[in-house]
Scaffold this motif. Sequence first.
Motif, PDB file in Angstrom:
ATOM      1  N   ILE A   7       0.861  -1.181   0.000  1.00 20.68           N
ATOM      2  CA  ILE A   7       0.000   0.000   0.000  1.00 20.68           C
ATOM      3  C   ILE A   7       0.899   1.233   0.000  1.00 20.68           C
ATOM      4  O   ILE A   7       1.646   1.461   0.949  1.00 20.68           O
ATOM      5  CB  ILE A   7      -0.925   0.033   1.230  1.00 20.68           C
ATOM      6  CG1 ILE A   7      -1.719  -1.277   1.351  1.00 20.68           C
ATOM      7  CG2 ILE A   7      -1.876   1.217   1.162  1.00 20.68           C
ATOM      8  CD1 ILE A   7      -2.499  -1.404   2.649  1.00 20.68           C
ATOM      9  N   VAL A   8       0.842   2.025  -1.092  1.00 27.92           N
ATOM     10  CA  VAL A   8       1.695   3.205  -1.198  1.00 27.92           C
ATOM     11  C   VAL A   8       0.855   4.451  -1.419  1.00 27.92           C
ATOM     12  O   VAL A   8      -0.296   4.385  -1.842  1.00 27.92           O
ATOM     13  CB  VAL A   8       2.741   3.071  -2.331  1.00 27.92           C
ATOM     14  CG1 VAL A   8       3.600   1.851  -2.143  1.00 27.92           C
ATOM     15  CG2 VAL A   8       2.068   3.057  -3.701  1.00 27.92           C
ATOM     16  N   GLY A   9       1.451   5.605  -1.158  1.00 25.00           N
ATOM     17  CA  GLY A   9       0.775   6.880  -1.353  1.00 25.00           C
ATOM     18  C   GLY A   9       1.517   7.961  -0.589  1.00 25.00           C
ATOM     19  O   GLY A   9       2.488   7.684   0.126  1.00 25.00           O
ATOM     20  N   LEU A  10       1.069   9.193  -0.752  1.00 23.93           N
ATOM     21  CA  LEU A  10       1.654  10.292   0.008  1.00 23.93           C
ATOM     22  C   LEU A  10       1.287  10.145   1.492  1.00 23.93           C
ATOM     23  O   LEU A  10       0.370   9.401   1.837  1.00 23.93           O
ATOM     24  CB  LEU A  10       1.135  11.635  -0.519  1.00 23.93           C
ATOM     25  CG  LEU A  10       1.504  12.007  -1.953  1.00 23.93           C
ATOM     26  CD1 LEU A  10       0.932  13.374  -2.295  1.00 23.93           C
ATOM     27  CD2 LEU A  10       3.006  12.005  -2.179  1.00 23.93           C
ATOM     28  N   ILE A 102      -0.978  -1.194  -4.347  1.00 21.61           N
ATOM     29  CA  ILE A 102      -2.196  -0.398  -4.162  1.00 21.61           C
ATOM     30  C   ILE A 102      -1.760   1.053  -4.078  1.00 21.61           C
ATOM     31  O   ILE A 102      -1.070   1.452  -3.142  1.00 21.61           O
ATOM     32  CB  ILE A 102      -2.932  -0.779  -2.857  1.00 21.61           C
ATOM     33  CG1 ILE A 102      -3.448  -2.213  -2.919  1.00 21.61           C
ATOM     34  CG2 ILE A 102      -4.073   0.192  -2.582  1.00 21.61           C
ATOM     35  CD1 ILE A 102      -3.971  -2.717  -1.581  1.00 21.61           C
ATOM     36  N   HIS A 103      -2.103   1.843  -5.098  1.00 21.22           N
ATOM     37  CA  HIS A 103      -1.864   3.284  -5.033  1.00 21.22           C
ATOM     38  C   HIS A 103      -3.061   3.908  -4.322  1.00 21.22           C
ATOM     39  O   HIS A 103      -4.118   4.102  -4.924  1.00 21.22           O
ATOM     40  CB  HIS A 103      -1.727   3.877  -6.435  1.00 21.22           C
ATOM     41  CG  HIS A 103      -0.364   3.744  -7.029  1.00 21.22           C
ATOM     42  ND1 HIS A 103       0.712   4.483  -6.584  1.00 21.22           N
ATOM     43  CD2 HIS A 103       0.112   2.963  -8.027  1.00 21.22           C
ATOM     44  CE1 HIS A 103       1.790   4.167  -7.290  1.00 21.22           C
ATOM     45  NE2 HIS A 103       1.447   3.237  -8.162  1.00 21.22           N
ATOM     46  N   LEU A 104      -2.916   4.202  -3.050  1.00 22.26           N
ATOM     47  CA  LEU A 104      -4.018   4.810  -2.303  1.00 22.26           C
ATOM     48  C   LEU A 104      -3.961   6.325  -2.489  1.00 22.26           C
ATOM     49  O   LEU A 104      -2.934   6.957  -2.215  1.00 22.26           O
ATOM     50  CB  LEU A 104      -3.930   4.452  -0.823  1.00 22.26           C
ATOM     51  CG  LEU A 104      -5.134   4.889   0.018  1.00 22.26           C
ATOM     52  CD1 LEU A 104      -6.404   4.166  -0.427  1.00 22.26           C
ATOM     53  CD2 LEU A 104      -4.889   4.623   1.500  1.00 22.26           C
ATOM     54  N   VAL A 105      -5.064   6.886  -2.973  1.00 27.26           N
ATOM     55  CA  VAL A 105      -5.109   8.306  -3.305  1.00 27.26           C
ATOM     56  C   VAL A 105      -6.191   8.989  -2.470  1.00 27.26           C
ATOM     57  O   VAL A 105      -7.318   8.488  -2.370  1.00 27.26           O
ATOM     58  CB  VAL A 105      -5.409   8.509  -4.813  1.00 27.26           C
ATOM     59  CG1 VAL A 105      -5.323   9.989  -5.165  1.00 27.26           C
ATOM     60  CG2 VAL A 105      -4.440   7.709  -5.668  1.00 27.26           C
ATOM     61  N   ARG A 106      -5.861  10.105  -1.890  1.00 27.67           N
ATOM     62  CA  ARG A 106      -6.829  10.844  -1.074  1.00 27.67           C
ATOM     63  C   ARG A 106      -7.839  11.543  -1.982  1.00 27.67           C
ATOM     64  O   ARG A 106      -7.473  12.376  -2.821  1.00 27.67           O
ATOM     65  CB  ARG A 106      -6.098  11.868  -0.209  1.00 27.67           C
ATOM     66  CG  ARG A 106      -7.056  12.735   0.608  1.00 27.67           C
ATOM     67  CD  ARG A 106      -6.314  13.570   1.621  1.00 27.67           C
ATOM     68  NE  ARG A 106      -7.189  14.564   2.242  1.00 27.67           N
ATOM     69  CZ  ARG A 106      -6.851  15.316   3.279  1.00 27.67           C
ATOM     70  NH1 ARG A 106      -5.662  15.180   3.830  1.00 27.67           N
ATOM     71  NH2 ARG A 106      -7.686  16.196   3.783  1.00 27.67           N
ATOM     72  N   CYS A 107      -9.119  11.218  -1.787  1.00 30.71           N
ATOM     73  CA  CYS A 107     -10.207  11.831  -2.560  1.00 30.71           C
ATOM     74  C   CYS A 107     -11.272  12.385  -1.617  1.00 30.71           C
ATOM     75  O   CYS A 107     -12.470  12.219  -1.854  1.00 30.71           O
ATOM     76  CB  CYS A 107     -10.815  10.803  -3.514  1.00 30.71           C
ATOM     77  SG  CYS A 107      -9.701  10.262  -4.828  1.00 30.71           S
ATOM     78  N   PHE A 108     -10.842  12.973  -0.541  1.00 27.43           N
ATOM     79  CA  PHE A 108     -11.788  13.569   0.416  1.00 27.43           C
ATOM     80  C   PHE A 108     -11.215  14.877   0.950  1.00 27.43           C
ATOM     81  O   PHE A 108      -9.989  15.072   0.986  1.00 27.43           O
ATOM     82  CB  PHE A 108     -12.077  12.615   1.581  1.00 27.43           C
ATOM     83  CG  PHE A 108     -10.876  12.307   2.446  1.00 27.43           C
ATOM     84  CD1 PHE A 108     -10.560  13.097   3.551  1.00 27.43           C
ATOM     85  CD2 PHE A 108     -10.058  11.215   2.158  1.00 27.43           C
ATOM     86  CE1 PHE A 108      -9.456  12.816   4.349  1.00 27.43           C
ATOM     87  CE2 PHE A 108      -8.953  10.927   2.952  1.00 27.43           C
ATOM     88  CZ  PHE A 108      -8.654  11.729   4.050  1.00 27.43           C
ATOM     89  N   ASP A 109     -12.112  15.793   1.322  1.00 22.89           N
ATOM     90  CA  ASP A 109     -11.726  17.052   1.957  1.00 22.89           C
ATOM     91  C   ASP A 109     -11.812  16.894   3.474  1.00 22.89           C
ATOM     92  O   ASP A 109     -12.679  16.199   3.977  1.00 22.89           O
ATOM     93  CB  ASP A 109     -12.662  18.180   1.518  1.00 22.89           C
ATOM     94  CG  ASP A 109     -12.555  18.476   0.032  1.00 22.89           C
ATOM     95  OD1 ASP A 109     -11.440  18.763  -0.422  1.00 22.89           O
ATOM     96  OD2 ASP A 109     -13.589  18.397  -0.667  1.00 22.89           O
ATOM     97  N   SER A 110     -10.894  17.523   4.174  1.00 20.98           N
ATOM     98  CA  SER A 110     -10.942  17.506   5.638  1.00 20.98           C
ATOM     99  C   SER A 110     -10.057  18.617   6.175  1.00 20.98           C
ATOM    100  O   SER A 110      -8.894  18.742   5.772  1.00 20.98           O
ATOM    101  CB  SER A 110     -10.464  16.169   6.190  1.00 20.98           C
ATOM    102  OG  SER A 110     -10.350  16.215   7.591  1.00 20.98           O
ATOM    103  N   GLU A 111     -10.627  19.417   7.067  1.00 19.75           N
ATOM    104  CA  GLU A 111      -9.828  20.459   7.710  1.00 19.75           C
ATOM    105  C   GLU A 111      -8.986  19.869   8.846  1.00 19.75           C
ATOM    106  O   GLU A 111      -7.979  20.444   9.244  1.00 19.75           O
ATOM    107  CB  GLU A 111     -10.752  21.548   8.261  1.00 19.75           C
ATOM    108  CG  GLU A 111     -11.453  22.345   7.165  1.00 19.75           C
ATOM    109  CD  GLU A 111     -12.359  23.432   7.734  1.00 19.75           C
ATOM    110  OE1 GLU A 111     -12.399  23.571   8.971  1.00 19.75           O
ATOM    111  OE2 GLU A 111     -13.020  24.122   6.933  1.00 19.75           O
TER     112      GLU A 111
END
Length: 357
Positions: A7-10, A102-111
């Motif tokens: 599992i990889v990603g920023l 698994i390229h996990l990509v953030r697709c949500f907004d959050s403060e």
Amino acid sequence: MGFKCGIVGLPNVGKSTLFNALTSSKNAQAANFPFCTIDPNIGVVDVLDKRLDTLSKLSNSKKKINVNITFVDIAGLVKGASKGEGLGNKFLSHIREVDSIIHLVRCFDSEKIQHVSKQIDPVNDLETVKTEILLADINQIEKKLQKNMKKKMTEKQINLLESVLKKLNKGDDLNKYDDVDSKKTLGEVGLISIKPYIIVCNVDEKNVQTGNSYTEILKKKYPNQKFIIICADIEDQIMDLKPEEREVYMKNTGLEKTGLNQLIKTGYDLLNLNTFFTSGPEESRAWTIKKNTEAQKAAGVIHTDFEKNFIRAETVSFEDFEKYGSFEKAKENGKLRVEGKNYLVKDGDVLYFRVNP
């Protein structure tokens, strides 16, 4: 044989949360700061298969053994990782050891959860990780093509690496290098760019069924890529529940399959894998092989001596085994086949291998 999935990603895209959910553990630290994961977390998960449950009951087996998948939670990559930025090459070395990514990509907004680049841009995030992988591979091949290393390679291997290096420098895909010899050489070099991958979009709870503008952007950008949409937080909550409570919770949230089940199915398709079974009073067991594997090679998955001393494979489809209840009954009804070493094992075959003692 199972498979190993990295599992990889920023940083802060939900990797550790997803890992914990997939492996039903709390081994991976999830926190709102970069590099909270330093060493990779590793979890082994059984691939649950109702066919194996059925075979185990019919054969009254003492043991039931599932295939398993190993998930590796690899710490967050950042721009410059190939040159040692962040925790750099340490991360990249862990990716070299997996079968798929698994390229996990953030697709949500959050403060509440900070983004490493202060802005949600899933395409840029994915390209950042892919670029660092590509640069690491270029560096890896350049090392192999140094004069002192060339002496250990054949002319064919050198030509292959020089060709691949040109492709990587142009940013081209390595799809054409899919013959057995090329795959073996590039695998030994430890190239990451040749590994198959799944894009997993991590969304918030309200968008888990339909996706959102971020997932649509990714789908348009990568139309031929395998995609899964999940909510890592929901997956984590599901795995905290008792098995009998999970189905109710999933119905309430509108989920048909867990993220784990989606990943298993997609992973098997991505890696062209099939499952065959062995079943008897001692144990019923699932085995994973590549599609179009010959019977003799499949026997070798159980034990190398089975491959060397192979005589034949007695074969019943799962459907016929379930219908008649045993090898013996299937044989009485003309449903047991005797296959030779070149028989291509099918998904769901129940096999008994005859070998020389």
